[in-house]
Write a protein that holds these residues in place. Structure first.
Motif, mmCIF file in Angstrom:
data_model
loop_
_atom_site.group_PDB
_atom_site.id
_atom_site.type_symbol
_atom_site.label_atom_id
_atom_site.label_comp_id
_atom_site.label_asym_id
_atom_site.label_seq_id
_atom_site.Cartn_x
_atom_site.Cartn_y
_atom_site.Cartn_z
ATOM 1 N N ALA A 1 -60.571 -9.266 9.568
ATOM 2 C CA ALA A 1 -60.044 -9.844 8.325
ATOM 3 C C ALA A 1 -59.758 -11.326 8.518
ATOM 4 O O ALA A 1 -59.268 -11.727 9.571
ATOM 5 C CB ALA A 1 -58.769 -9.111 7.911
ATOM 6 N N SER A 2 -60.053 -12.127 7.497
ATOM 7 C CA SER A 2 -59.806 -13.566 7.590
ATOM 8 C C SER A 2 -58.304 -13.805 7.495
ATOM 9 O O SER A 2 -57.555 -12.962 7.007
ATOM 10 C CB SER A 2 -60.508 -14.282 6.443
ATOM 11 O OG SER A 2 -59.866 -13.937 5.241
ATOM 12 N N PRO A 3 -57.836 -14.983 7.972
ATOM 13 C CA PRO A 3 -56.389 -15.250 7.909
ATOM 14 C C PRO A 3 -55.818 -15.102 6.508
ATOM 15 O O PRO A 3 -54.715 -14.578 6.348
ATOM 16 C CB PRO A 3 -56.289 -16.697 8.394
ATOM 17 C CG PRO A 3 -57.458 -16.879 9.289
ATOM 18 C CD PRO A 3 -58.558 -16.045 8.703
ATOM 19 N N ARG B 1 -56.958 -13.198 4.094
ATOM 20 C CA ARG B 1 -56.939 -11.775 3.764
ATOM 21 C C ARG B 1 -55.756 -11.089 4.455
ATOM 22 O O ARG B 1 -55.084 -10.249 3.862
ATOM 23 C CB ARG B 1 -58.262 -11.129 4.212
ATOM 24 C CG ARG B 1 -58.427 -9.712 3.749
ATOM 25 C CD ARG B 1 -59.856 -9.230 4.044
ATOM 26 N NE ARG B 1 -59.878 -7.808 4.329
ATOM 27 C CZ ARG B 1 -59.890 -6.864 3.402
ATOM 28 N NH1 ARG B 1 -59.897 -7.199 2.137
ATOM 29 N NH2 ARG B 1 -59.918 -5.584 3.738
ATOM 30 N N LEU C 1 -56.563 -9.253 12.187
ATOM 31 C CA LEU C 1 -57.567 -10.271 12.511
ATOM 32 C C LEU C 1 -58.679 -9.668 13.350
ATOM 33 O O LEU C 1 -59.858 -9.902 13.116
ATOM 34 C CB LEU C 1 -56.921 -11.431 13.273
ATOM 35 C CG LEU C 1 -56.062 -12.408 12.470
ATOM 36 C CD1 LEU C 1 -55.363 -13.375 13.410
ATOM 37 C CD2 LEU C 1 -56.922 -13.175 11.475
#
Lengths: 218, 561
Positions: B462-464, B466, B458
């Motif tokens: 990176a998005s949750p 991803r 994170l």
């Protein structure tokens, strides 16, 4: 590498952290760009929780109050991925399912979409870390010091605006520790990042040669 | 989006069919069933039920088989742990248990029948070894009146289940350290296990034990293959009445299904009362300082249980395999004189539909269960709420409520609101029983995942989602596939859900095997039983092979991270 812009660094105002009625952290602090501030405290004092609060990964059991800004922008309330704060833990936490290069590419922003350019960034980062040509290697085959440097480069590639260090040197043996410390600090200074280091090791604090603050300024 | 609603969807998938089904049983049991002209509530179904011949004996047999199976399998599993936990033999036992759990009940029951029947392999071997046997002895071994062979099959399977449940509970209750500590205090191994480990493990395996009790009381397929017939156990009676061409018997059947539910609840209460008594009786014994006792007897009992079980399973698998390739195999020949693949060609080569149905339903049900489970667990990660004890009861609901008490009712309710289930209904029914196992299988490894990987990812921006798809799921590939394989094995083994939900229109390997087991050609039954065993085994083999293949250049992934 960063262009000069108006930067105020990481600012914590009246940040209080309470768990089960116990006050763990009470802190106001400004860390300027390129500055390294150390919090020196024994284990279990709440250092890691403070870093989690700043990074946005705090467990729901904690109650957090106060304001946090990074370069003038309010960050508390933002999800961790939107805060622009990088964190380095005690363990390197390289993703075991990805190659060394894959780990570094994971750090690169998606905005850099050209495959060749991404690979070039990865190779450059590896060269910086003294690991040229190791892109395809399995991280499990690297030495502890090499892995630590890859994890730092992965972080730098993600272009954070501030850096949190959660005792990242304590797992390494003495000689490596000094090397890696110098590597991290110089990389952070090169990027002009505000750095908050938490540790229980006075040698770390000395090497950081910056201010040392307590968890509770009262 | 999906993650936010995953817990609600999962609860709906678990509770919806059960709640609807119980209502769909309750109403006809009291005379209300408009489709069959029952428009008034009455107690007539109950009068009819209690007037039906053999009911009392049927209930008593059912209760006896259920309670005895649970008590015996639990006792033997405890003896095995007490005698062997921490020894070299224990590792061998462990390796043997998982494939046994993956073996469908029906296949095991059919194999056992082939082994112990008067004309079965054991008698043939005895004759070959010189015993004076010319004709199959005139004994009622399979379908015996006390349900002993039914119990034998159930005990073999439930021992495997309870063994794995104890194994899973041990780390949480710090079992190995408690055992070491007790032994350093001078306790002999078996007593050390019983006094220091069991009291902490039992509370954690309580729900599984109750699930075993409910299952043994309500099992249909094994009872059809091995159980008594005059009268059959209660759940089989329910099935007969439900399937009777005389639709008026549906009322009677619903009342009997409700009685079955009452029987399970009653037996559960009796079990809990027994538990309490034993616990209070055992309390002084725990602290009386006795450091040894019955070590030898425990070892003998546990060793015998392991050897008999392993021997029976190996022999029945061999017997099934031989039957499936036998051209003819007359009594008292100990081996079939000529082998052939004709049985396989005629059954599977000519009509692969049941195989395809089992594969398709199993893959879809375990896939759906996996998606829901991952959604729920990821919800836990993102919103920070752990599964509570109450939620655990929800998860166990499909395993605690007897199948006959709600599956017919579920079908009735769907028909009443105009949904003629077919494939979707079969899928929903399978999902109900697959979900708990997938969830229980994936939960521990998921929660053992080092959250700092997630935080690191994170903080790298990176998005949750991803992080979920690029970090957590790949790193958990091994437990994910294992959970899917467990779910697939459970689905392949389902008999009643397929039968009831499909209304007889979809045949799987299991419905074919059970259907043919009554008087069918042994060679053909064996083909289906073997396939029923092979399919789950194939699933587990893939769950081991695929991650090793995908991560062959990643040493850090070899232990499953």
């Amino acid at each position: 590498m960063k262009t000069i812009e108006k930067r105020e660094g990481l600012v914590l105002e009246d940040v209080r952290l309470v768990v089960e009625g116990r006050l763990l952290v009470d802190l106001s602090l400004t860390i300027g760009p390129g500055e390294i501030v150390t919090i020196l405290a024994p284990s279990g004092a709440g250092k890691s929780s403070l870093l989690a609060a700043i990074a946005g990964t705090l467990a729901p059991a904690f109650r957090l109050s106060g304001r946090m800004t990074l370069d003038g922008q309010r960050i508390d309330g933002l999800p961790p991925e939107a805060r622009g704060i990088g964190i380095l833990f005690q363990d390197d936490l390289l993703f075991p399912h990805l190659s060394v290069g894959g780990n570094l590419a994971f750090g690169l922003p998606a905005g850099l979409s050209d495959r060749v350019a991404r690979q070039k960034c990865v190779e450059e980062a590896l060269a910086t870390a003294g690991l040229a040509g190791m892109s395809k290697r399995d991280p499990a085959t690297l030495s502890g010091g090499q892995r630590a440097r890859v994890s730092m480069m992965r972080l730098i590639l993600s272009e954070p605006q501030a850096l949190l260090l959660d005792e990242p040197f304590s797992r390494l043996d003495a000689a490596l520790r000094e090397q890696f410390r110098a590597f991290v600090f110089s990389a952070a200074r090169a990027e002009n990042l505000p750095v908050l280091l938490v540790t229980h090791d006075e040698a770390d604090a000395k090497a950081a040669s910056g201010r040392i603050v307590p968890l509770r300024s009262g | 989006m999906f993650v936010r609603f995953a817990p609600a969807l999962t609860i709906a998938a678990l509770i919806g069919p059960i709640a609807a089904g119980v209502i769909g049983t309750l109403l006809p049991a009291f005379g209300y069933f408009p489709a069959l002209a029952g428009r008034h509530f009455s107690l007539a179904p109950w009068h009819a039920l209690f007037a039906s011949p053999g009911l009392v004996r049927s209930v008593l047999i059912t209760a006896f088989v259920g309670m005895a199976t649970t008590a015996v399998s639990l006792t033997l599993v405890m003896a095995i742990f007490a005698a062997f936990d921490g020894t070299r033999q224990f590792r061998i036992i462990r390796r043997f248990v998982s494939p046994l759990l993956a073996m469908p009940h029906a296949a095991l029951a059919i194999g056992l029948a082939f082994l112990i029947a008067p004309s079965g392999w054991l008698v043939r071997i005895a004759a070959w070894a010189g015993a004076p046997i010319e004709r199959p002895p005139d004994l009622l071994i399979v379908h015996d009146r006390l349900g002993l062979s039914l119990m034998a099959a159930l005990i073999i399977k439930e021992m495997a289940f309870l063994f794995l449940m104890v194994l899973a509970a041990l780390p949480q209750s710090d079992g190995s350290r408690a055992l070491t500590l007790a032994r350093t205090l001078g306790y002999h191994p078996a007593v050390a296990w019983m006094k220091a480990v069991l009291p902490r493990v039992y509370p954690q395996i309580r729900l599984p034990v109750l699930a075993v009790l409910s299952y043994s009381l309500s099992v249909v397929d094994v009872a059809l293959i091995l159980g008594p017939t005059t009268p059959p156990p209660l759940p089989v009676l329910v099935l007969h009445w439900m399937n009777d061409p005389d639709l008026r018997l549906r009322f009677l059947a619903a009342a009997a299904a409700l009685l079955q539910l009452g029987l399970v609840v009653g037996a559960g209460l009796v079990w809990i009362a027994l538990e309490r008594n034993i616990i209070s009786l055992a309390r002084p014994w725990l602290i009386d300082g006795q450091r040894s006792g019955h070590e030898y007897a425990t070892k003998v009992v546990a060793g015998a249980a392991v050897i008999v079980t392993a021997g029976a399973v190996l022999m029945l698998t061999t017997a099934l395999t031989l039957w499936s390739v036998a051209e003819s195999w007359r009594f008292p020949e100990v081996l079939p004189p000529t082998l052939t693949l004709t049985n396989w060609q005629s059954q599977i080569g000519a009509a692969p539909t049941p195989l395809v149905a089992s594969l398709g339903i199993g893959a879809l049900a375990s896939g759906l269960a996996l998606v829901l489970t991952v959604g729920c667990l990821e919800h836990e990660v993102r919103f920070g709420r752990r599964v509570t004890q109450r939620a655990l009861w929800l998860l166990y609901a499909p395993l605690l409520v007897p199948q006959v008490a709600f599956l017919f009712g579920f079908d009735v309710v769907l028909a009443a609101i105009g949904i003629d289930g077919g494939f979707g209904e079969v899928l929903a029914a399978h999902l109900l029983f697959v979900l708990p196992y997938v969830f229980l299988s994936l939960g521990d490894p998921w929660r053992a995942f080092d959250e700092r990987y997630r935080w690191t990812a994170l903080c790298l921006g990176a998005s949750p989602s991803r992080v979920l798809f690029r970090v957590r799921l790949p790193m958990l590939l091994r437990p994910l596939l294992t959970a899917a394989a467990v779910g697939f094995a459970i689905s392949v083994g389902q008999y009643l859900p397929t039968l009831v939900a499909a209304g007889g229109r979809i045949a799987t390997l299991t419905t074919e095997a059970v259907g043919l087991s009554a008087g069918g050609d042994r060679r053909i039954v064996a083909v289906y039983a073997i396939l029923q065993m092979l399919l789950p085994a194939l699933g587990f083999a893939l769950a081991v092979a695929l991650p090793s293949l995908a991560f062959r250049d990643r040493r850090g992934m070899s232990t499953g991270a």
